[in-house]
Design a protein around this motif. Structure first.
Motif, PDB file in Angstrom:
ATOM      1  N   ASP A  45      42.124  38.717  38.137  1.00 23.65           N
ATOM      2  CA  ASP A  45      40.904  37.906  38.139  1.00 23.65           C
ATOM      3  C   ASP A  45      40.657  37.187  36.813  1.00 23.65           C
ATOM      4  OD1 ASP A  45      40.042  38.345  40.789  1.00 23.65           O
ATOM      5  OD2 ASP A  45      39.253  40.309  40.245  1.00 23.65           O
ATOM      6  N   LEU A  46      41.242  37.679  35.722  1.00 21.33           N
ATOM      7  CA  LEU A  46      41.087  37.005  34.429  1.00 21.33           C
ATOM      8  C   LEU A  46      42.204  36.007  34.162  1.00 21.33           C
ATOM      9  CD1 LEU A  46      39.969  39.962  32.130  1.00 21.33           C
ATOM     10  CD2 LEU A  46      38.554  38.256  33.270  1.00 21.33           C
ATOM     11  N   ASP A  47      43.376  36.245  34.726  1.00 23.73           N
ATOM     12  CA  ASP A  47      44.531  35.381  34.517  1.00 23.73           C
ATOM     13  C   ASP A  47      45.255  35.203  35.850  1.00 23.73           C
ATOM     14  OD1 ASP A  47      46.784  34.021  33.767  1.00 23.73           O
ATOM     15  OD2 ASP A  47      47.467  35.499  32.288  1.00 23.73           O
ATOM     16  N   PRO A  48      44.876  34.195  36.642  1.00 23.79           N
ATOM     17  CA  PRO A  48      45.448  34.016  37.977  1.00 23.79           C
ATOM     18  C   PRO A  48      46.962  33.823  38.010  1.00 23.79           C
ATOM     19  CG  PRO A  48      43.470  32.694  37.731  1.00 23.79           C
ATOM     20  CD  PRO A  48      43.808  33.244  36.366  1.00 23.79           C
ATOM     21  N   ALA A  49      47.593  33.556  36.853  1.00 26.26           N
ATOM     22  CA  ALA A  49      49.048  33.418  36.822  1.00 26.26           C
ATOM     23  C   ALA A  49      49.732  34.776  36.966  1.00 26.26           C
ATOM     24  CB  ALA A  49      49.480  32.746  35.520  1.00 26.26           C
ATOM     25  N   VAL A  50      49.018  35.869  36.692  1.00 30.08           N
ATOM     26  CA  VAL A  50      49.591  37.217  36.786  1.00 30.08           C
ATOM     27  C   VAL A  50      49.442  37.719  38.217  1.00 30.08           C
ATOM     28  CG1 VAL A  50      49.407  39.613  35.988  1.00 30.08           C
ATOM     29  CG2 VAL A  50      49.091  37.727  34.364  1.00 30.08           C
ATOM     30  N   THR A  51      50.589  38.020  38.849  1.00 34.41           N
ATOM     31  CA  THR A  51      50.575  38.513  40.227  1.00 34.41           C
ATOM     32  C   THR A  51      51.340  39.826  40.373  1.00 34.41           C
ATOM     33  OG1 THR A  51      52.519  37.173  40.770  1.00 34.41           O
ATOM     34  CG2 THR A  51      50.350  36.196  41.209  1.00 34.41           C
ATOM     35  N   GLU A  52      52.000  40.269  39.333  1.00 33.69           N
ATOM     36  CA  GLU A  52      52.773  41.511  39.384  1.00 33.69           C
ATOM     37  C   GLU A  52      51.934  42.682  38.908  1.00 33.69           C
ATOM     38  OE1 GLU A  52      55.958  41.854  40.596  1.00 33.69           O
ATOM     39  OE2 GLU A  52      55.767  39.746  41.149  1.00 33.69           O
ATOM     40  N   GLN A  92      33.815  45.590  40.852  1.00 31.59           N
ATOM     41  CA  GLN A  92      35.230  45.721  41.155  1.00 31.59           C
ATOM     42  C   GLN A  92      35.936  44.477  40.654  1.00 31.59           C
ATOM     43  OE1 GLN A  92      35.448  46.485  45.421  1.00 31.59           O
ATOM     44  NE2 GLN A  92      35.839  48.635  44.954  1.00 31.59           N
ATOM     45  N   ILE A  93      37.137  44.683  40.114  1.00 25.08           N
ATOM     46  CA  ILE A  93      37.926  43.578  39.586  1.00 25.08           C
ATOM     47  C   ILE A  93      39.396  43.914  39.760  1.00 25.08           C
ATOM     48  CG2 ILE A  93      37.954  44.496  37.228  1.00 25.08           C
ATOM     49  CD1 ILE A  93      37.670  41.547  36.258  1.00 25.08           C
ATOM     50  N   GLU A  94      40.192  42.899  40.046  1.00 25.09           N
ATOM     51  CA  GLU A  94      41.637  43.098  40.147  1.00 25.09           C
ATOM     52  C   GLU A  94      42.250  42.655  38.832  1.00 25.09           C
ATOM     53  OE1 GLU A  94      43.353  42.829  44.327  1.00 25.09           O
ATOM     54  OE2 GLU A  94      41.897  41.196  44.281  1.00 25.09           O
ATOM     55  N   LEU A  95      43.000  43.582  38.213  1.00 25.42           N
ATOM     56  CA  LEU A  95      43.584  43.315  36.901  1.00 25.42           C
ATOM     57  C   LEU A  95      45.050  43.713  36.860  1.00 25.42           C
ATOM     58  CD1 LEU A  95      40.758  44.772  34.615  1.00 25.42           C
ATOM     59  CD2 LEU A  95      41.137  42.377  35.213  1.00 25.42           C
ATOM     60  N   GLY A  96      45.803  42.923  36.113  1.00 23.06           N
ATOM     61  CA  GLY A  96      47.179  43.282  35.777  1.00 23.06           C
ATOM     62  C   GLY A  96      47.154  44.136  34.517  1.00 23.06           C
ATOM     63  N   PRO A  97      48.313  44.639  34.089  1.00 24.56           N
ATOM     64  CA  PRO A  97      48.371  45.547  32.943  1.00 24.56           C
ATOM     65  C   PRO A  97      47.776  44.982  31.644  1.00 24.56           C
ATOM     66  CG  PRO A  97      50.471  45.511  34.107  1.00 24.56           C
ATOM     67  CD  PRO A  97      49.611  44.449  34.721  1.00 24.56           C
ATOM     68  N   GLU A  98      48.046  43.722  31.334  1.00 22.94           N
ATOM     69  CA  GLU A  98      47.541  43.146  30.082  1.00 22.94           C
ATOM     70  C   GLU A  98      46.015  43.031  30.088  1.00 22.94           C
ATOM     71  OE1 GLU A  98      48.087  39.061  27.546  1.00 22.94           O
ATOM     72  OE2 GLU A  98      49.857  39.873  28.563  1.00 22.94           O
ATOM     73  N   LYS A 102      43.095  44.905  27.778  1.00 19.62           N
ATOM     74  CA  LYS A 102      41.983  44.213  27.105  1.00 19.62           C
ATOM     75  C   LYS A 102      40.656  44.905  27.392  1.00 19.62           C
ATOM     76  CE  LYS A 102      43.979  39.557  27.087  1.00 19.62           C
ATOM     77  NZ  LYS A 102      43.841  38.194  27.630  1.00 19.62           N
ATOM     78  N   LEU A 103      40.458  45.328  28.651  1.00 17.40           N
ATOM     79  CA  LEU A 103      39.236  46.042  29.010  1.00 17.40           C
ATOM     80  C   LEU A 103      39.150  47.353  28.234  1.00 17.40           C
ATOM     81  CD1 LEU A 103      36.678  46.457  30.734  1.00 17.40           C
ATOM     82  CD2 LEU A 103      38.156  47.394  32.526  1.00 17.40           C
ATOM     83  N   HIS A 104      40.246  48.099  28.187  1.00 17.71           N
ATOM     84  CA  HIS A 104      40.263  49.367  27.451  1.00 17.71           C
ATOM     85  C   HIS A 104      39.986  49.138  25.965  1.00 17.71           C
ATOM     86  CE1 HIS A 104      42.527  52.094  30.501  1.00 17.71           C
ATOM     87  NE2 HIS A 104      41.660  51.300  31.089  1.00 17.71           N
TER      88      HIS A 104
END
Length: 129
Positions: A45-52, A92-98, A102-104
């Motif tokens: 949700d923060l970086d739509p280019a990340v899909t993995e 609720q938010i969908e996030l990739g590892p990076e 950042k949230l942590h």
């Protein structure tokens, strides 16, 4: 939430996330529906280019809520009174590892100053016994 549908060729039907769908085209008062194949793809949700390696995360943010109620003030009148009460808003938010890192990182100073505890127990409603 971060989900998109990408039309793909029927030859990709065995791939993960690919499923059959329909597309309806309307011109004037006529419609036609045709089968299509789409890949359902979650994205950060923060970086739509990340899909993995994207996952759904739920978190809570504490706050204060203004509540109004009837009561008697010092003078004995039955006027409405307002008060601040603690509240919690869930997200609720969908996030990739990076993005999850950042949230942590953003929460680190608060977690360092906090004390770990058990989740709050569900409160019973009024009148429950």
């Amino acid at each position: 939430m971060g989900t998109r549908f990408i039309e793909v060729d029927e030859s990709r039907q065995g791939e993960p996330g690919v499923r059959k769908g329909d597309r309806t085209l309307t011109v004037g008062d006529q419609s036609i529906t045709q089968e299509t194949w789409v890949k359902v793809e979650a994205y950060d949700d923060l970086d739509p280019a990340v899909t993995e390696d994207v996952h759904l995360h739920t978190f809570a943010v504490p706050g204060m809520e203004v509540r109004a109620g009837s009561g008697k003030d010092a003078a004995g009148s039955g006027d409405f009174e307002t008060r601040l009460v603690p509240s919690v808003q869930y997200y609720q938010i969908e996030l990739g590892p990076e993005s999850l890192n950042k949230l942590h990182d953003a929460l680190k100073p608060f977690i360092a100053a906090a004390q770990e505890c058990e989740p709050p127990k569900a409160r019973r409603g009024r009148g429950a016994k």
